[in-house]
Each structure stands twice: as C-alpha cells, then as structure tokens.
Design a protein around this motif. Structure first.
Motif, PDB file in Angstrom:
ATOM      1  N   GLY A  13       0.797  -1.224   0.000  1.00  0.00           N
ATOM      2  CA  GLY A  13       0.000   0.000   0.000  1.00  0.00           C
ATOM      3  C   GLY A  13       0.826   1.267   0.000  1.00  0.00           C
ATOM      4  N   MET A  14       2.140   1.134  -0.142  1.00  0.00           N
ATOM      5  CA  MET A  14       3.034   2.289  -0.063  1.00  0.00           C
ATOM      6  C   MET A  14       3.409   2.800  -1.453  1.00  0.00           C
ATOM      7  SD  MET A  14       5.626   0.854   2.872  1.00  0.00           S
ATOM      8  CE  MET A  14       5.017   0.165   4.417  1.00  0.00           C
ATOM      9  N   GLY A  15       3.861   4.025  -1.496  1.00  0.00           N
ATOM     10  CA  GLY A  15       4.360   4.589  -2.734  1.00  0.00           C
ATOM     11  C   GLY A  15       5.727   4.039  -3.079  1.00  0.00           C
ATOM     12  N   PRO A  16       6.171   4.216  -4.330  1.00  0.00           N
ATOM     13  CA  PRO A  16       7.446   3.652  -4.786  1.00  0.00           C
ATOM     14  C   PRO A  16       8.643   4.013  -3.908  1.00  0.00           C
ATOM     15  CG  PRO A  16       6.213   4.478  -6.645  1.00  0.00           C
ATOM     16  CD  PRO A  16       5.469   4.900  -5.424  1.00  0.00           C
ATOM     17  N   ASP A  17       8.769   5.278  -3.534  1.00  0.00           N
ATOM     18  CA  ASP A  17       9.912   5.702  -2.724  1.00  0.00           C
ATOM     19  C   ASP A  17       9.883   5.064  -1.341  1.00  0.00           C
ATOM     20  OD1 ASP A  17      10.820   7.218  -4.799  1.00  0.00           O
ATOM     21  OD2 ASP A  17      10.019   9.114  -4.042  1.00  0.00           O
ATOM     22  N   GLN A  18       8.712   5.058  -0.711  1.00  0.00           N
ATOM     23  CA  GLN A  18       8.592   4.454   0.615  1.00  0.00           C
ATOM     24  C   GLN A  18       8.807   2.948   0.541  1.00  0.00           C
ATOM     25  OE1 GLN A  18       4.801   4.967   2.608  1.00  0.00           O
ATOM     26  NE2 GLN A  18       5.707   4.739   4.634  1.00  0.00           N
ATOM     27  N   ALA A  64       2.888  -3.572   8.688  1.00  0.00           N
ATOM     28  CA  ALA A  64       2.618  -2.436   7.809  1.00  0.00           C
ATOM     29  C   ALA A  64       2.114  -1.233   8.601  1.00  0.00           C
ATOM     30  CB  ALA A  64       1.608  -2.827   6.732  1.00  0.00           C
ATOM     31  N   LYS A  65       1.382  -1.514   9.695  1.00  0.00           N
ATOM     32  CA  LYS A  65       0.828  -0.438  10.512  1.00  0.00           C
ATOM     33  C   LYS A  65       1.911   0.346  11.255  1.00  0.00           C
ATOM     34  CE  LYS A  65      -3.612  -2.741  11.229  1.00  0.00           C
ATOM     35  NZ  LYS A  65      -4.529  -3.364  12.213  1.00  0.00           N
ATOM     36  N   MET A  66       3.090  -0.245  11.372  1.00  0.00           N
ATOM     37  CA  MET A  66       4.188   0.429  12.056  1.00  0.00           C
ATOM     38  C   MET A  66       4.817   1.517  11.177  1.00  0.00           C
ATOM     39  SD  MET A  66       6.043  -2.879  13.799  1.00  0.00           S
ATOM     40  CE  MET A  66       7.373  -1.874  14.443  1.00  0.00           C
ATOM     41  N   TYR A  67       4.489   1.472   9.891  1.00  0.00           N
ATOM     42  CA  TYR A  67       5.034   2.458   8.956  1.00  0.00           C
ATOM     43  C   TYR A  67       3.911   3.400   8.531  1.00  0.00           C
ATOM     44  CZ  TYR A  67       9.081  -0.613   8.633  1.00  0.00           C
ATOM     45  OH  TYR A  67      10.187  -1.368   8.916  1.00  0.00           O
ATOM     46  N   PRO A  68       3.875   4.583   9.064  1.00  0.00           N
ATOM     47  CA  PRO A  68       2.794   5.516   8.701  1.00  0.00           C
ATOM     48  C   PRO A  68       2.820   5.788   7.201  1.00  0.00           C
ATOM     49  CG  PRO A  68       4.569   6.668   9.833  1.00  0.00           C
ATOM     50  CD  PRO A  68       4.866   5.205   9.965  1.00  0.00           C
ATOM     51  N   LYS A  69       1.631   5.753   6.629  1.00  0.00           N
ATOM     52  CA  LYS A  69       1.518   5.991   5.195  1.00  0.00           C
ATOM     53  C   LYS A  69       1.863   7.438   4.872  1.00  0.00           C
ATOM     54  CE  LYS A  69      -1.684   5.251   1.346  1.00  0.00           C
ATOM     55  NZ  LYS A  69      -3.064   4.863   0.988  1.00  0.00           N
ATOM     56  N   LEU A  70       2.811   7.622   3.962  1.00  0.00           N
ATOM     57  CA  LEU A  70       3.209   8.978   3.587  1.00  0.00           C
ATOM     58  C   LEU A  70       2.096   9.648   2.788  1.00  0.00           C
ATOM     59  CD1 LEU A  70       6.920   8.394   2.506  1.00  0.00           C
ATOM     60  CD2 LEU A  70       6.064   9.167   4.719  1.00  0.00           C
ATOM     61  N   GLU A  71       1.900  10.921   3.001  1.00  0.00           N
ATOM     62  CA  GLU A  71       0.871  11.675   2.291  1.00  0.00           C
ATOM     63  C   GLU A  71       1.284  11.839   0.834  1.00  0.00           C
ATOM     64  OE1 GLU A  71      -2.810  13.278   2.173  1.00  0.00           O
ATOM     65  OE2 GLU A  71      -1.837  12.538   3.996  1.00  0.00           O
ATOM     66  N   ASN A  72       0.441  11.315  -0.060  1.00  0.00           N
ATOM     67  CA  ASN A  72       0.741  11.428  -1.480  1.00  0.00           C
ATOM     68  C   ASN A  72       0.358  12.816  -1.991  1.00  0.00           C
ATOM     69  OD1 ASN A  72       1.616   8.701  -1.824  1.00  0.00           O
ATOM     70  ND2 ASN A  72      -0.517   8.046  -1.745  1.00  0.00           N
ATOM     71  N   ILE A  73       1.249  13.413  -2.746  1.00  0.00           N
ATOM     72  CA  ILE A  73       0.989  14.737  -3.310  1.00  0.00           C
ATOM     73  C   ILE A  73       0.301  14.564  -4.652  1.00  0.00           C
ATOM     74  CG2 ILE A  73       2.047  16.880  -4.109  1.00  0.00           C
ATOM     75  CD1 ILE A  73       4.404  16.261  -2.245  1.00  0.00           C
ATOM     76  N   TRP A  74      -0.821  15.270  -4.825  1.00  0.00           N
ATOM     77  CA  TRP A  74      -1.607  15.133  -6.052  1.00  0.00           C
ATOM     78  C   TRP A  74      -2.104  16.498  -6.475  1.00  0.00           C
ATOM     79  CZ3 TRP A  74      -7.240  13.153  -6.546  1.00  0.00           C
ATOM     80  CH2 TRP A  74      -7.519  12.828  -7.883  1.00  0.00           C
ATOM     81  N   LYS A  75      -1.843  16.870  -7.706  1.00  0.00           N
ATOM     82  CA  LYS A  75      -2.187  18.207  -8.194  1.00  0.00           C
ATOM     83  C   LYS A  75      -3.693  18.478  -8.142  1.00  0.00           C
ATOM     84  CE  LYS A  75      -1.123  21.363 -12.038  1.00  0.00           C
ATOM     85  NZ  LYS A  75      -0.556  22.416 -11.204  1.00  0.00           N
ATOM     86  N   LEU A  76      -4.497  17.424  -8.242  1.00  0.00           N
ATOM     87  CA  LEU A  76      -5.945  17.608  -8.220  1.00  0.00           C
ATOM     88  C   LEU A  76      -6.522  17.711  -6.810  1.00  0.00           C
ATOM     89  CD1 LEU A  76      -7.425  15.391 -11.099  1.00  0.00           C
ATOM     90  CD2 LEU A  76      -7.618  17.860 -10.827  1.00  0.00           C
ATOM     91  N   ASP A  77      -5.671  17.603  -5.792  1.00  0.00           N
ATOM     92  CA  ASP A  77      -6.166  17.711  -4.413  1.00  0.00           C
ATOM     93  C   ASP A  77      -6.915  19.021  -4.194  1.00  0.00           C
ATOM     94  OD1 ASP A  77      -5.573  15.312  -3.180  1.00  0.00           O
ATOM     95  OD2 ASP A  77      -3.517  15.892  -2.714  1.00  0.00           O
ATOM     96  N   GLU A  78      -6.457  20.082  -4.847  1.00  0.00           N
ATOM     97  CA  GLU A  78      -7.090  21.380  -4.668  1.00  0.00           C
ATOM     98  C   GLU A  78      -8.519  21.362  -5.203  1.00  0.00           C
ATOM     99  OE1 GLU A  78      -5.309  25.831  -4.592  1.00  0.00           O
ATOM    100  OE2 GLU A  78      -4.957  24.683  -6.422  1.00  0.00           O
ATOM    101  N   ILE A  79      -8.719  20.666  -6.329  1.00  0.00           N
ATOM    102  CA  ILE A  79     -10.056  20.547  -6.908  1.00  0.00           C
ATOM    103  C   ILE A  79     -10.943  19.670  -6.033  1.00  0.00           C
ATOM    104  CG2 ILE A  79     -11.375  19.657  -8.874  1.00  0.00           C
ATOM    105  CD1 ILE A  79      -9.957  22.169  -9.640  1.00  0.00           C
ATOM    106  N   THR A 109      -4.100   6.451  -4.594  1.00  0.00           N
ATOM    107  CA  THR A 109      -3.872   5.340  -3.673  1.00  0.00           C
ATOM    108  C   THR A 109      -2.406   5.123  -3.332  1.00  0.00           C
ATOM    109  OG1 THR A 109      -3.808   3.782  -5.533  1.00  0.00           O
ATOM    110  CG2 THR A 109      -5.939   4.142  -4.459  1.00  0.00           C
ATOM    111  N   GLU A 110      -1.513   5.630  -4.160  1.00  0.00           N
ATOM    112  CA  GLU A 110      -0.089   5.536  -3.863  1.00  0.00           C
ATOM    113  C   GLU A 110       0.637   6.684  -4.537  1.00  0.00           C
ATOM    114  OE1 GLU A 110       2.125   2.539  -6.590  1.00  0.00           O
ATOM    115  OE2 GLU A 110       0.263   1.526  -6.015  1.00  0.00           O
ATOM    116  N   GLU A 111       1.900   6.781  -4.270  1.00  0.00           N
ATOM    117  CA  GLU A 111       2.666   7.916  -4.762  1.00  0.00           C
ATOM    118  C   GLU A 111       2.670   7.984  -6.283  1.00  0.00           C
ATOM    119  OE1 GLU A 111       7.184   9.817  -4.443  1.00  0.00           O
ATOM    120  OE2 GLU A 111       6.815   7.709  -3.996  1.00  0.00           O
ATOM    121  N   CYS A 112       2.433   9.180  -6.797  1.00  0.00           N
ATOM    122  CA  CYS A 112       2.526   9.439  -8.230  1.00  0.00           C
ATOM    123  C   CYS A 112       3.872  10.104  -8.488  1.00  0.00           C
ATOM    124  CB  CYS A 112       1.392  10.350  -8.683  1.00  0.00           C
ATOM    125  SG  CYS A 112       1.535  10.912 -10.403  1.00  0.00           S
ATOM    126  N   LEU A 113       4.629   9.565  -9.412  1.00  0.00           N
ATOM    127  CA  LEU A 113       5.977  10.073  -9.665  1.00  0.00           C
ATOM    128  C   LEU A 113       5.972  11.518 -10.163  1.00  0.00           C
ATOM    129  CD1 LEU A 113       7.677   6.966 -11.329  1.00  0.00           C
ATOM    130  CD2 LEU A 113       7.810   7.728  -8.955  1.00  0.00           C
TER     131      LEU A 113
END
Length: 687
Positions: A13-18, A64-79, A109-113
C-alpha cells in the motif's frame, strides 16, 4: 523468495519511494535476525531459519501499521478538497498506472511520480472545460425534437433505442452505460442489444466510467457512452486531448498510455444534480421505502418521485444530500454531447432529444422524431442551474474559498496569466484598422476592470489582469460591440497585413480588402497547431510573409515600352536590387534579379515602364520561432486563388499532422516531403 514475498505484502500500500526504503530496512532486519538464529544454533542460514526470522517479525498487516503511510501529493487535491470536483470519474479512467481509485470521489492510492501533473489533471473538466476549442472542431448545433423509442426505458426509451440501433447496425462494438445494484450505479459494458433493458432506468446518484477502461482491456475498439454532462465534458477533453494539453497522452511505468476504445458516440443525459447514494438510501428508509423495492425514480419540480408497487411517492429534494460539486455546474443538457436526451419539454412518455452533431443526427435512423418541444421548460432548468452556480460562486467569493474558473475556457481568446488572473485577446481587425469608438470601448473596459492594455505584433489588443470573476462579463461586452475575442490556440490566427496601396507609396495591392476576405473565410478555423497568415503590399515583405504558414505579397513585374523610353536612367536609379541596365536609349530588366516591386514604373517620367505581369507571390510553409523556415513560393493571379490555396493547404495539413500542438505546417511538410505535400495541395485545388 520468502523475504521478497513478505516485503511485498508489507509494502503493497506504499508509494514507490517508501517501498524502496522500507524494503531495504526490512531485508536488513530479517537477514540480521536469521544470522543471530543460526549463530545461536550453530547452523547455516537456510530457508527454515529465514522463515523463522520472518515469523518473529509478525504478520505483514501488523508490521505495515508500524510504517505511517506517507501523504501522497496530487495536483488535483485542490479541486477535490475544495468540493469543486464534479465526481465524473474521468481522472480515474485515464491514469496509466492505475493508482487512482474512485469511490464517491477520486483518490490517489499511492505515490505518483509526477505528483498528479499529468492526464488526470489535464482532462479534468473542473480545471478547464476546453469548450471553445472542442466546439470549433465539432461544429455543434442545436435541434430539439421529441420522440418515443421502440425499446422500453425511462421516459420514452430513446437512449435504449438508439444504442440498440448502433449495436445492431455495427456502428459500435459496445456501449458504456450505467447499470445498478439496487439503484447503486455500476459502470457496465453492453455488447448485445438484448442486454440493454437492465440499464434503462435513470439513476440520480454518483456514477463512474470504470467500464471504459475495462472495454479497452477487453479489446473492444468502438464504443458509445451514455453519461452525465460533467462526464461528457471530461470525455470530450479526452477525445481532443492533444489540442488542449499540447502534448500526447501520458505514458505509464510500462511505457504505454492507458488502453481505451475509440469513443464514437457521446449520448448525454439531462441532469440538474446528482446525490450521495448512502444519503439517498437513508432518506428513503426514513420514508419507509426500501431501496431494493424502488421501481423507478424521477425528478420534477423540486421533488424526487419514487415509484414503489405502482404508487408514486414524493420526497423533497432539499432533504437529500446534493453532490457538492453539482453546485458549481452550469450544464443542464450536456451541451458537448452528440445527442442529449431527457424528459423535460416533451409530452408524458416521450423523450426530449437535442441533436448537436452529425453523429447525433443518426438517432433519426433509429426512431421517428417530432418537432414541438416546449423549449421554455428546457430553458427554465438551464436557468435554474446557472442561477444555482452563480449563488455558489458568490458564496465562495465572499468566503475566499478556492475557485478554478474552469468555465473561462468556454470563451475564445481567454488564457490564464502567471499571476492567476486572465488576459483576453481581441481578434485583430482586418489589417489592424480600428474605428475610434472601438478604441474607446477597449479603454472603457480596461478602466472598469482595472486591466492593462497590450498591443500585440499582429495588431490585436489584449486586456491583462482580468479577474476570473469578470472574464465572462468582459467577453460578452466586447463581443456585443463587434470586438470579437479569439486568435488564441490551435486555429487560424488573425491575419497580419501592412497598410497596402491605399496608404503606402510602395503598396501594390489593397491589403485591407484581401485581409478581410481571408478573415471571412478562415477566421478561427481549427488547425493542428497555430496557423499564421500575413499579407504584404509589395515585395518589401514588411509583414514577413515568407516566414508565415501562409504569406502573400503583391507583385508587379515591368516591361519596357521602347517607343517611350529615351534611356534617361531614372528607373535604374530607383531600383533597389539593381535589376535594370541602360543601353543606349533603352532600359533592360534582368528578370533573374527583379523582385516585382513596381518602383521603376512609378518613377519613370515618360510612362515607358509598363506592367508585364502582376498578381501575388504566395508562400506556403514558413515559420519563425525556435527555427526559421522560409516558405515555398508560387505565383498566383487572383484573390480567389489565394483563398483556394490556403483552404487546400489546411485540408492537407490536417490530414497529415499526427502531433497536434507539436508540429507546425513547416515540420509536417518536411516529414511528408515538400513535393508530395504541395502536389496534394494542387490536386485539392481541382476538387
């Protein structure tokens, strides 16, 4: 293998970097633990030891619960976060990496590059509608009819009947429609006309377009889509993506774009609003109605009409939670669809049908249509949505809430500035001539809206620093005064012209008249990339016609009247290119050098220099900018030939340009081959 499988479960459930960071950390821990176990038992590390080390780490879910899910940055979040989102689902359909989900609203759902700087943002109808560029390419019209289909369905069954016609006549391979599970909308693919019945009911809650992607994966090539106005807008943006985004489709991690079928038909549904399914179910329960018992829904005069056991029950729409994004919607009847269908304005049991394109016209082959729609009822609901939009816009303005001003791209010549305000370009008048009252109007508008004025190099006025709140009002005011906005984007730009023979001593042709004819014929005509035209009154080429996509220069080549010539040499003195020699009492012209400027004829004191040949030098395929390309020249005799050539060039260009907004005419000609391209242009003159 055991380690890799375990790590995969922990990090899924993590992004590529995490994922990379956690995988490296876990692998080290597991191997260190395995070494410790082996050392303690005085054995070698083997699969059993590794499995025991893994078991001591705990279950993948727990770890998995021991690793807090990093907040994914998404350009459409503002919309999405500001409730501007229409919840159309287009963004989730076109993500090539399948990292967007849609459950009531889109979510990363996961990190967008690229942090959402891709197609999801560019096709979003609430970022920009793209309507102006779409409309000039589709040649929309509006013809209203009513009719009743041969298939059963909501209010006349027109949608079902049209889809059946398209499937049975092999116009499409499948239809993307909305089915339901106890009225909860489910995106479906229908490939058989007999399966359409289960999709014929109107749903009034949020739906998705998920089946479009599924259809692509199934290898379905041609589809019709039945959708709401917001979805139609997103799908049209998808159809014309390169023209709006200025680049090709986004490639995923596989190096390929998302696979989608070709959208052949867009069938829009009338829509005042949609509701949250969970909330609607709750309200029905409060009225002693089970969702699974409902036979039909309808909306009329502020009431939700619920049909149960043959009985109609009415529920006040105000009690049902409206999709927040609907308050910012201006489109009642899917104005970008090929055909729009609803019940408003028609007799009971019939469908209102609004035909907008040639493809929409095909519904006449499926059913008989009659004139006589009560257009006042349609206009009333259009007005209702617009007023609700205006109220919400004002509320957001007063509360300083985010507004995307997506509707500004409904209009020609409007673009966003770097500071978030807008500029509005007025399409240059022919040859750049303006009346005094027009200039005063520009000044008045600039003064009222606190705008700065810029005069472009094509003779157009731009008003800069216009607030998004004022764009619509400014455009409508300018247009009402005959100051047409436009000349922006992939289309024929305003024609550039010099003062011409009526105003300049060097001019050979009436540039203003020619410019007006070109403008009347080609103004705002859509093209693969911007298409620029220039007209110069003489071979001095002050307007640089040779480095335009199409350029015109007036020409007059001289001949000597030997009876009048006495060899005085005045013609030779004024010739800028030294093409004239005096031998005895006669002047001679070197036509290899002469450019046809006509100066010698005007200067001759004895009328001994006469016109041998006159007309126009036409240049095709020039460009400036990053690369300077001089167009191919050819002589023509009349203005009709000029317009015929330009028309043929545009048709051939549109046929061969395979990279909209990336490939100017010069590049297309180079790729295709100048000789082949121009031969096809000349063949087009004969059509």
């Amino acid at each position: 293998m055991h380690i890799d499988n375990y790590i995969k479960e922990v990090t899924k459930g993590m992004g590529p970097d995490q994922q990379k960071e956690v995988a490296r950390e876990l692998k080290t821990h597991i191997l260190d633990s395995a070494d410790a176990i082996a050392h303690e038992r005085n054995v070698e590390v083997d699969d059993n030891v590794i499995l025991e080390a893994i078991s001591r780490m705990g279950t993948p879910e727990k770890l998995a619960k021991m690793y807090p899910k990093l907040e994914n940055i998404w350009k459409l979040d503002e919309i999405v976060g500001s409730d501007m989102c229409a919840k159309c689902g287009t963004c989730a359909v076109i993500c090539p990496n399948n990292i967007l989900s849609f459950d009531g609203k889109p979510e990363l759902t996961e990190e967008c590059l690229r942090n959402g700087h891709g197609m999801c943002f560019e096709v979003c109808p609430r970022v920009s509608s793209g309507k102006y560029q779409i409309k000039i390419r589709e040649n929309f019209r509006e013809e209203m009819y009513y009719g009743r289909g041969s298939s059963s369905g909501q209010d006349g069954g027109a949608v079902t009947t049209f889809l059946r016609h398209l499937l049975e006549n092999d116009k499409i391979d499948g239809a993307i429609v909305v089915g339901d599970e106890y009225w909860k909308p489910v995106s479906l693919i229908v490939q058989s006309a007999d399966d359409l019945a289960q999709t014929s009911k109107s749903k009034y809650t949020i739906s998705t377009l998920e089946a479009l992607k599924t259809a692509g994966n199934m290898g379905i090539e041609r589809v019709a889509i039945v959708a709401l106005p917001c979805q139609i807008n997103g799908l049209r943006k998808l159809q014309y993506f390169p023209y709006l985004a200025k680049h090709e489709e986004e490639l995923g991690r596989t190096g390929k774009p998302v696979k989608l079928p070709k959208i052949e038909y867009l069938i829009g549904l009338f829509c005042t609003e949609k509701f949250d399914y969970g909330n609607m179910k709750k309200i029905l329960r409060q009225n002693n109605i089970k969702m699974e018992d409902v036979e039909k829904f309808n909306v009329k005069k502020g009431k939700l009409l619920v049909h149960v056991d043959g009985e109609e029950k009415k529920i006040d729409l105000k009690k049902i939670e409206l999709c927040t994004g609907c308050k910012m919607c201006r489109d009642f009847d899917a104005e970008l669809a090929d055909v729009s269908i609803g019940s408003v304005g028609s007799p009971k049991g019939y469908s209102t049908i609004v035909i907008r394109t040639d493809k929409g016209e095909e519904i006449k082959e499926a059913m008989e249509l009659e004139e006589g729609v009560n257009t006042d009822e349609v206009e009333k609901l259009r007005g209702f949505k617009l007023k609700r939009f205006q109220r919400e816009l004002q509320r957001r303005k007063e509360n300083d809430e985010y507004i995307s001003f997506y509707w500004t791209s409904d209009y020609a010549g409007v673009s966003k500035r770097a500071d978030g305000t807008y500029f509005i370009r007025i399409r240059a008048k022919p040859a750049g001539w303006y009346d005094v009252y027009e200039i005063k109007e520009v000044l008045d508008v600039a003064d009222k809206y606190n705008a700065r004025i810029k005069l472009t190099n094509r003779g157009a006025y731009e008003l800069h620093g216009i607030s998004g709140f004022d764009v619509e009002e400014v455009v409508e005011r300018l247009n009402s005064m005959g100051l047409v906005t436009g000349s922006e984007g992939p289309l024929v730009r305003a024609t550039l012209a010099c003062p011409g023979k009526e105003n300049c001593g060097s001019g050979l042709i009436d540039t203003t008249e020619i410019c007006s004819i070109i403008e009347d014929r080609f103004k705002e005509r859509p093209t693969p990339y911007k298409f620029k035209i220039a007209v110069s009154g003489c071979p001095n080429k002050c307007m640089r016609p040779q480095i335009h996509d199409a350029g015109v220069a007036g020409i007059e080549f001289p001949k000597t009247n030997e009876d009048n010539c006495n060899g005085c040499g005045r013609c030779s003195e004024v010739c800028k290119v030294e093409a004239i020699n005096i031998r005895g009492e006669t002047s001679y012209t070197n036509y290899d050098i002469c450019v046809g400027c006509g100066k010698c004829m005007k200067a001759c004191p004895h009328s001994a220099r006469e016109v041998k040949e006159e007309g126009f030098m036409l240049y095709i395929g020039g460009k400036a900018g990053r690369e300077l390309v001089e167009g191919v020249s050819t002589k023509v005799q009349t203005v009709d030939e000029i317009t015929a050539y330009i028309d043929s060039v545009l048709r051939v260009y549109s046929r061969y340009a395979d990279k909209p907004q990336r490939e100017r005419l010069a590049a297309t000609m180079k790729r295709v081959g100048q000789t082949k391209f121009l031969n096809e242009v000349r063949e087009g003159l004969e059509d």
